[in-house]
Design a protein around this motif. Structure first.
Motif, PDB file in Angstrom:
ATOM      1  N   GLY A 204      31.126 -19.127 -10.819  1.00 46.50           N
ATOM      2  CA  GLY A 204      32.209 -19.958 -11.326  1.00 46.50           C
ATOM      3  C   GLY A 204      31.887 -21.438 -11.368  1.00 46.50           C
ATOM      4  O   GLY A 204      32.736 -22.256 -11.724  1.00 46.50           O
ATOM      5  N   HIS A 205      30.659 -21.801 -11.038  1.00 45.28           N
ATOM      6  CA  HIS A 205      30.232 -23.198 -11.095  1.00 45.28           C
ATOM      7  C   HIS A 205      28.915 -23.267 -11.880  1.00 45.28           C
ATOM      8  O   HIS A 205      27.835 -23.412 -11.299  1.00 45.28           O
ATOM      9  N   PRO A 206      28.974 -23.157 -13.195  1.00 40.68           N
ATOM     10  CA  PRO A 206      27.751 -23.047 -13.995  1.00 40.68           C
ATOM     11  C   PRO A 206      26.915 -24.317 -13.988  1.00 40.68           C
ATOM     12  O   PRO A 206      27.422 -25.435 -13.960  1.00 40.68           O
ATOM     13  N   VAL A 207      25.612 -24.114 -14.025  1.00 39.26           N
ATOM     14  CA  VAL A 207      24.641 -25.191 -14.206  1.00 39.26           C
ATOM     15  C   VAL A 207      23.938 -24.928 -15.530  1.00 39.26           C
ATOM     16  O   VAL A 207      23.548 -23.785 -15.820  1.00 39.26           O
ATOM     17  N   TRP A 208      23.781 -25.987 -16.331  1.00 38.51           N
ATOM     18  CA  TRP A 208      23.244 -25.819 -17.671  1.00 38.51           C
ATOM     19  C   TRP A 208      21.873 -26.482 -17.793  1.00 38.51           C
ATOM     20  O   TRP A 208      21.546 -27.422 -17.067  1.00 38.51           O
ATOM     21  N   ALA A 209      21.075 -25.993 -18.727  1.00 40.34           N
ATOM     22  CA  ALA A 209      19.754 -26.569 -18.986  1.00 40.34           C
ATOM     23  C   ALA A 209      19.877 -28.040 -19.359  1.00 40.34           C
ATOM     24  O   ALA A 209      20.738 -28.420 -20.167  1.00 40.34           O
ATOM     25  N   ALA A 210      19.010 -28.856 -18.788  1.00 42.38           N
ATOM     26  CA  ALA A 210      19.049 -30.295 -19.047  1.00 42.38           C
ATOM     27  C   ALA A 210      18.079 -30.723 -20.141  1.00 42.38           C
ATOM     28  O   ALA A 210      18.279 -31.753 -20.779  1.00 42.38           O
ATOM     29  N   ASP A 211      17.010 -29.935 -20.351  1.00 39.87           N
ATOM     30  CA  ASP A 211      15.998 -30.326 -21.329  1.00 39.87           C
ATOM     31  C   ASP A 211      15.204 -29.094 -21.763  1.00 39.87           C
ATOM     32  O   ASP A 211      15.486 -27.969 -21.330  1.00 39.87           O
ATOM     33  N   GLN A 212      14.223 -29.321 -22.623  1.00 42.66           N
ATOM     34  CA  GLN A 212      13.417 -28.221 -23.143  1.00 42.66           C
ATOM     35  C   GLN A 212      12.695 -27.469 -22.033  1.00 42.66           C
ATOM     36  O   GLN A 212      12.584 -26.241 -22.064  1.00 42.66           O
ATOM     37  N   SER A 213      12.235 -28.194 -21.046  1.00 47.48           N
ATOM     38  CA  SER A 213      11.533 -27.540 -19.934  1.00 47.48           C
ATOM     39  C   SER A 213      12.437 -26.523 -19.244  1.00 47.48           C
ATOM     40  O   SER A 213      12.001 -25.411 -18.917  1.00 47.48           O
ATOM     41  N   GLY A 231      15.782 -24.263 -32.068  1.00 50.37           N
ATOM     42  CA  GLY A 231      15.124 -25.550 -31.916  1.00 50.37           C
ATOM     43  C   GLY A 231      14.574 -25.744 -30.518  1.00 50.37           C
ATOM     44  O   GLY A 231      14.541 -24.819 -29.706  1.00 50.37           O
ATOM     45  N   HIS A 232      14.169 -26.964 -30.225  1.00 49.07           N
ATOM     46  CA  HIS A 232      13.492 -27.246 -28.958  1.00 49.07           C
ATOM     47  C   HIS A 232      14.194 -28.313 -28.121  1.00 49.07           C
ATOM     48  O   HIS A 232      13.613 -28.833 -27.169  1.00 49.07           O
ATOM     49  N   ASP A 233      15.422 -28.651 -28.445  1.00 55.30           N
ATOM     50  CA  ASP A 233      16.146 -29.631 -27.634  1.00 55.30           C
ATOM     51  C   ASP A 233      17.549 -29.102 -27.355  1.00 55.30           C
ATOM     52  O   ASP A 233      18.099 -28.290 -28.107  1.00 55.30           O
ATOM     53  N   THR A 234      18.140 -29.551 -26.270  1.00 56.18           N
ATOM     54  CA  THR A 234      19.423 -29.003 -25.847  1.00 56.18           C
ATOM     55  C   THR A 234      20.554 -29.319 -26.822  1.00 56.18           C
ATOM     56  O   THR A 234      21.513 -28.552 -26.920  1.00 56.18           O
ATOM     57  N   ALA A 235      20.463 -30.421 -27.552  1.00 55.53           N
ATOM     58  CA  ALA A 235      21.524 -30.748 -28.515  1.00 55.53           C
ATOM     59  C   ALA A 235      21.638 -29.653 -29.579  1.00 55.53           C
ATOM     60  O   ALA A 235      22.737 -29.226 -29.940  1.00 55.53           O
TER      61      ALA A 235
END
Length: 321
Positions: A204-213, A231-235
């Motif tokens: 219930g406390h999600p953590v999301w990818a910050a970057d391509q790595s 694509g290769h970026d989080t946007a």
């Protein structure tokens, strides 16, 4: 007399089964011809004035339009449900390549695709397309082809979409992106939170990818199957995130237009179980209920064969009225 009875019995038995046909359509969105497998219910040939609701079933990555009937036995499941009193539906299963059912972040020409094939499991002649607009291909071209070629009830109320894995992702995102087309969507083992980075299990406390790595770590060896589309970026990934699509739809048009949603996943599915939980959590934060199930099983055809009856039954109850 005996011969006549046998012939009558054979005719009756035959009427209990639908038929499966393979068709071809031209997709303006892809600039290519594509194959589609279509299940026609038992009464289709015998009642020429009758029109039917339609369910669209999408395959997973490395799959094809034949997966749902070949590996999933969907036609036999439909026959069984209809014989048990369920509504008759047309089921359309299109070829979706490894597209993720989205417009790709970087379009690749058909010539470039043929010179450096992306897929090794399929001929470049059937895989490579001029433009990778796979969302419009499904929601516009395939739907319009079906409504023109077959006797459908051609409106949102009688149209739903479903899929497994990549196709589960596609079903949910397409229904949220084209609410004028689909009234319901069902996901089997869908990767419904592609940027989900933890915790595992979801709490219930999600953590999301910050970057391509981070994205590469999350997806591991599967990253190369999704990166051409996302694509290769989080946007670019966030723009294709199902929960973001849900939030955007509600902000623009309100909750009344949100399609009904169904999601299931195997408790041993390391790829999809926590992503599906995270998406369910996001929807519930918006006050959007989902028909949600976790059952024993993993990310494989044994699981999907066992549970496609649930999604077909759920869809039939919504669009078969």
């Amino acid at each position: 007399m005996i011969v006549a009875l046998l012939l009558a019995f054979a005719a009756a038995a035959d009427s209990l089964h639908g038929s499966v046909v393979t068709d071809t359509l031209w997709s303006q969105s892809l600039g290519a011809k594509k194959a589609v497998v279509v299940y026609l219910p038992p009464s289709y040939r015998k009642t020429p004035a009758r029109r039917y609701p339609v369910a669209y079933y999408l395959h997973g990555v490395w799959g094809s339009e034949t997966d749902w009937t070949g590996s999933g036995q969907l036609d036999l499941v439909m026959d069984s449900l209809i014989n048990a009193g369920g509504p008759e539906m047309i089921v359309v299963m299109p070829d979706g390549d490894d597209s993720w059912y989205t417009t790709w972040n970087a379009l690749i020409t058909a010539d470039a695709c043929r010179k450096t094939p992306i897929a090794t499991h399929e001929s470049a002649d059937t895989y490579c397309v001029a433009w990778q607009h796979y969302d419009d291909y499904i929601a516009r071209d395939v739907v319009q082809f079906t409504d023109k070629k077959y006797r459908t009830r051609a409106n949102r109320a009688h149209r739903a979409i479903a899929g497994l894995s990549m196709g589960g992702y596609g079903a949910i995102t397409l229904a949220l992106s084209y609410p004028d087309v689909f009234t319901a969507a069902a996901s089997h083992s869908g990767t419904l939170a592609p940027l989900f980075a933890g915790p595992v299990p979801f709490d219930g406390h999600p953590v999301w990818a910050a970057d391509q790595s981070d994205l590469e770590k999350i997806w591991g060896g599967l990253y190369k199957t999704i990166a051409p589309a996302f694509g290769h970026d989080t946007a670019a990934w966030w723009s294709r995130d199902p929960a973001r699509r849900l939030h955007s739809l509600i902000a623009k048009k309100g909750k009344a237009v949100v399609p009904d949603m169904f999601a299931d996943v195997g408790v041993d599915d390391g790829l999809a179980v926590n992503q599906t939980r995270a998406f369910k959590w996001e929807a519930w934060q918006e006050g959007i209920p989902i028909e949600y199930h976790e059952w024993p099983g993993a990310h494989n055809w044994e699981y999907w064969r066992a549970h496609v009856p649930q999604s077909l039954r759920w869809i039939g109850n919504l669009i078969g009225k």
